[in-house]
Design a protein around this motif. Structure first.
Motif, PDB file in Angstrom:
ATOM      1  N   ARG A  61      40.564  45.494   0.200  1.00 24.37           N
ATOM      2  CA  ARG A  61      38.800  45.258  -0.594  1.00 24.37           C
ATOM      3  C   ARG A  61      39.201  45.038  -1.893  1.00 24.37           C
ATOM      4  O   ARG A  61      40.476  45.574  -2.609  1.00 24.37           O
ATOM      5  CB  ARG A  61      38.049  45.984  -0.203  1.00 24.37           C
ATOM      6  N   GLY A  62      38.260  45.120  -2.592  1.00 23.89           N
ATOM      7  CA  GLY A  62      38.045  44.565  -4.091  1.00 23.89           C
ATOM      8  C   GLY A  62      37.915  46.093  -4.828  1.00 23.89           C
ATOM      9  O   GLY A  62      38.748  46.274  -5.613  1.00 23.89           O
ATOM     10  N   ALA A  63      36.817  46.639  -3.861  1.00 22.20           N
ATOM     11  CA  ALA A  63      36.766  47.803  -4.853  1.00 22.20           C
ATOM     12  C   ALA A  63      37.673  49.141  -4.332  1.00 22.20           C
ATOM     13  O   ALA A  63      38.157  49.182  -3.295  1.00 22.20           O
ATOM     14  CB  ALA A  63      34.602  48.446  -4.687  1.00 22.20           C
ATOM     15  N   GLY A  64      37.740  50.218  -5.882  1.00 21.54           N
ATOM     16  CA  GLY A  64      38.933  50.479  -5.358  1.00 21.54           C
ATOM     17  C   GLY A  64      37.563  52.461  -4.738  1.00 21.54           C
ATOM     18  O   GLY A  64      38.122  53.313  -4.525  1.00 21.54           O
ATOM     19  N   ILE A  65      36.187  52.392  -5.613  1.00 21.92           N
ATOM     20  CA  ILE A  65      35.705  53.971  -4.916  1.00 21.92           C
ATOM     21  C   ILE A  65      34.269  53.170  -4.583  1.00 21.92           C
ATOM     22  O   ILE A  65      33.678  52.155  -3.956  1.00 21.92           O
ATOM     23  CB  ILE A  65      35.124  54.330  -6.580  1.00 21.92           C
ATOM     24  N   ASN A  66      33.780  53.886  -3.796  1.00 16.34           N
ATOM     25  CA  ASN A  66      32.941  53.488  -2.872  1.00 16.34           C
ATOM     26  C   ASN A  66      31.588  54.954  -3.393  1.00 16.34           C
ATOM     27  O   ASN A  66      30.785  55.649  -2.488  1.00 16.34           O
ATOM     28  CB  ASN A  66      33.050  53.841  -1.051  1.00 16.34           C
ATOM     29  N   PRO A  67      30.969  54.925  -4.592  1.00 17.70           N
ATOM     30  CA  PRO A  67      30.400  56.028  -4.820  1.00 17.70           C
ATOM     31  C   PRO A  67      28.440  56.012  -3.743  1.00 17.70           C
ATOM     32  O   PRO A  67      28.688  54.842  -3.641  1.00 17.70           O
ATOM     33  CB  PRO A  67      30.194  55.344  -6.952  1.00 17.70           C
ATOM     34  N   SER A  68      28.081  56.877  -4.271  1.00 20.24           N
ATOM     35  CA  SER A  68      26.719  56.884  -3.399  1.00 20.24           C
ATOM     36  C   SER A  68      25.933  55.676  -4.262  1.00 20.24           C
ATOM     37  O   SER A  68      25.993  56.126  -5.446  1.00 20.24           O
ATOM     38  CB  SER A  68      26.084  58.223  -3.473  1.00 20.24           C
ATOM     39  N   GLY A  69      24.826  55.446  -4.074  1.00 19.08           N
ATOM     40  CA  GLY A  69      23.799  54.756  -4.384  1.00 19.08           C
ATOM     41  C   GLY A  69      22.794  55.561  -5.580  1.00 19.08           C
ATOM     42  O   GLY A  69      22.759  56.478  -5.015  1.00 19.08           O
ATOM     43  N   ARG A  70      22.514  54.442  -5.852  1.00 18.37           N
ATOM     44  CA  ARG A  70      21.779  55.184  -7.366  1.00 18.37           C
ATOM     45  C   ARG A  70      20.106  55.795  -7.081  1.00 18.37           C
ATOM     46  O   ARG A  70      19.869  56.515  -7.446  1.00 18.37           O
ATOM     47  CB  ARG A  70      21.892  54.595  -8.438  1.00 18.37           C
ATOM     48  N   PHE A  71      20.164  55.134  -5.628  1.00 22.53           N
ATOM     49  CA  PHE A  71      18.884  56.024  -5.297  1.00 22.53           C
ATOM     50  C   PHE A  71      18.384  56.747  -4.313  1.00 22.53           C
ATOM     51  O   PHE A  71      17.899  57.784  -3.896  1.00 22.53           O
ATOM     52  CB  PHE A  71      17.237  55.079  -4.479  1.00 22.53           C
ATOM     53  N   GLU A  72      19.978  57.161  -4.023  1.00 23.75           N
ATOM     54  CA  GLU A  72      19.920  58.764  -3.598  1.00 23.75           C
ATOM     55  C   GLU A  72      19.967  60.014  -4.188  1.00 23.75           C
ATOM     56  O   GLU A  72      20.787  60.319  -5.224  1.00 23.75           O
ATOM     57  CB  GLU A  72      21.882  58.517  -2.571  1.00 23.75           C
ATOM     58  N   MET A  87      19.621  49.469   0.182  1.00 27.63           N
ATOM     59  CA  MET A  87      19.750  50.266   1.801  1.00 27.63           C
ATOM     60  C   MET A  87      20.603  51.631   2.216  1.00 27.63           C
ATOM     61  O   MET A  87      20.589  51.724   3.006  1.00 27.63           O
ATOM     62  CB  MET A  87      20.970  49.236   2.352  1.00 27.63           C
ATOM     63  N   GLY A  88      20.328  52.320   0.740  1.00 29.92           N
ATOM     64  CA  GLY A  88      20.940  53.471   1.029  1.00 29.92           C
ATOM     65  C   GLY A  88      22.392  53.439   1.176  1.00 29.92           C
ATOM     66  O   GLY A  88      22.831  54.708   1.462  1.00 29.92           O
ATOM     67  N   LEU A  89      22.609  52.718   0.713  1.00 27.67           N
ATOM     68  CA  LEU A  89      24.556  52.144   0.963  1.00 27.67           C
ATOM     69  C   LEU A  89      25.192  52.055  -0.768  1.00 27.67           C
ATOM     70  O   LEU A  89      24.743  51.808  -1.855  1.00 27.67           O
ATOM     71  CB  LEU A  89      25.037  51.161   1.786  1.00 27.67           C
ATOM     72  N   SER A  90      26.621  52.006  -0.928  1.00 24.21           N
ATOM     73  CA  SER A  90      27.240  51.690  -1.724  1.00 24.21           C
ATOM     74  C   SER A  90      26.983  50.601  -2.486  1.00 24.21           C
ATOM     75  O   SER A  90      27.854  49.623  -1.681  1.00 24.21           O
ATOM     76  CB  SER A  90      28.394  53.183  -1.752  1.00 24.21           C
ATOM     77  N   ALA A  91      27.592  50.822  -3.874  1.00 25.72           N
ATOM     78  CA  ALA A  91      27.415  48.994  -4.241  1.00 25.72           C
ATOM     79  C   ALA A  91      28.907  48.719  -4.100  1.00 25.72           C
ATOM     80  O   ALA A  91      29.517  47.892  -4.138  1.00 25.72           O
ATOM     81  CB  ALA A  91      27.087  48.979  -5.733  1.00 25.72           C
ATOM     82  N   GLY A  92      30.427  49.931  -3.992  1.00 25.86           N
ATOM     83  CA  GLY A  92      31.417  49.465  -3.348  1.00 25.86           C
ATOM     84  C   GLY A  92      32.029  49.215  -2.656  1.00 25.86           C
ATOM     85  O   GLY A  92      31.704  47.808  -2.254  1.00 25.86           O
TER      86      GLY A  92
END
Length: 385
Positions: A40-51, A120-125
């Motif tokens: 995978r590319g991302a090393g983190i999975n932060p919460s989405g900005r609308f959460e 979609m309530g998901l992370s950009a990570g």
């Protein structure tokens, strides 16, 4: 203990600047273990900005993280109301596009489309590259939209917000069905991809190209396999992309080599080499886009850069800011694609000189819009008159 954990406990590793500390803090979450995010590319999975709430993974001392499974690709079905998305951006050469998928398994760390997963309530990570959405109704919806009496023909771009030839296309085949609809209707199409799977559809694209209805852009970001593997983990290798350009051009399909994005102090030294390789493979058009770091993309890219190229971190980010008015990103339509300032000017001049020397067009042929045949019916309500 990783550097982010040290930082949270108030200890900053020797030699780290405040700039790096801010990058780590802005990541909004602990790094995911390598074994869980392999490929995978991302090393983190932060919460989405609308959460409203932000969630972080942390070790509670009971080795609970060791029980978590690796991130696996999950595909859900999305049922949109329309297939065609419209835009009025003055710096984009098309006003409509189709995205057969949401999210992209290629996992390019720099992808400007990552923030769309927040809707979609998901992370950009990691969610962006592991929790995908397929739109199997898109071909039917497209046919219906093309059937409307008030539809006006303009080239449709595919591959603008998600790669239509990412790995899951092998199973879902949505892109091929879209092309079949466009071919039958005589509708012009522009395609951008990093996927070699596009060669599967050469039969359709070659037929459309003979009528001036199809063009393809292959994104070649680097010729360095190691950099590509880290930066674009599940995309085709650089050599495969060049082979794809060759296969498309030999089939008579106009193909451009696209260096997107150009990242200062990381791949900008390859501009001439990438264009030369693309030209040698048959490309006769070329373009480039400067690195864009909107919204969540900035902390994701910073984290990746710090983990993979810590010696270049400060230099890369300083150059990025020098071209973005002192910020990580400037959304101004006149600047977001090419940047501003001396370094951006230098990149632009190098690109111009290389394309001129190689005979690569920076503005290619226009596609025809006079062969369009409106699909018959397509689910559109017929007139009572």
């Amino acid at each position: 203990m990783n550097e982010l954990s040290d930082l949270r406990q108030g200890a900053l590793a020797p030699g780290h600047t405040a700039d790096i500390a801010n990058a780590l803090v802005s990541a909004s979450g602990l790094r995911i273990e390598i074994d869980r995010r392999r490929g995978r590319g991302a090393g983190i999975n932060p919460s989405g900005r609308f959460e409203e709430q932000r969630r972080e993974t942390f070790d509670d001392g009971w080795q609970s993280l060791e029980e978590l499974e690796p991130f696996r690709t999950e595909v859900q079905i999305e049922k949109p109301r329309t297939a065609i998305t419209r835009n009025d951006s003055p710096d984009i050469g098309f006003d409509r596009s189709i995205n057969p998928y949401r999210g992209c398994e290629h996992g390019c760390i720099y992808c400007f489309a990552r923030p769309t997963h927040s809707y979609m309530g998901l992370s950009a990570g990691l969610d962006f590259e592991a929790k995908l959405f397929a739109k199997p109704d898109a071909p039917r919806l497209l046919e219906r939209e093309l059937s409307r009496p008030d539809y006006k023909v303009r080239p449709i771009a595919i591959g603008t917000n998600t790669d239509p030839y990412q790995p899951i296309e092998k199973e879902w085949r949505i892109m091929r069905q879209l092309l079949e609809v466009l071919q039958k209707a005589g509708h012009p199409v522009l395609i951008v991809t990093k996927g070699s799977l596009i060669t599967r559809d050469i039969d359709i694209l070659a037929d459309m190209a003979t009528k001036g209805l199809a063009k393809v852009g292959i994104s070649v970001t680097t010729l360095d396999r190691k950099l590509a593997r880290s930066m674009e983990p599940r995309a085709a290798t650089p050599s495969r992309r060049l082979e794809t350009i060759k296969a498309l051009t030999e089939a008579g399909i106009p193909t451009a080599v696209m260096m997107s994005p150009v990242i200062p102090a990381l791949n900008d030294h390859e501009i001439e080499r990438v264009l030369e390789a693309g030209h040698a493979s048959g490309a006769r058009e070329a373009s480039y886009v400067l690195l864009r770091l909107p919204l969540e993309v900035s902390p994701l890219f910073r984290d990746w850069l710090l983990q993979n190229y810590p010696d270049r971190y400060r230099h890369v980010m300083n150059l990025v800011r020098s071209m973005r008015g002192g910020k990580d990103y400037d959304a101004d339509f006149t600047k977001r694609m090419k940047g501003a300032g001396p370094y951006a000017w230098q990149i632009g001049r190098r690109f111009e000189m290389a394309t001129k020397r190689l005979g690569l067009a920076r503005r290619g042929m226009s596609l025809r819009d006079d062969l369009f045949v409106r699909p018959d019916g397509g689910g559109v309500q017929l007139s009572l008159l």
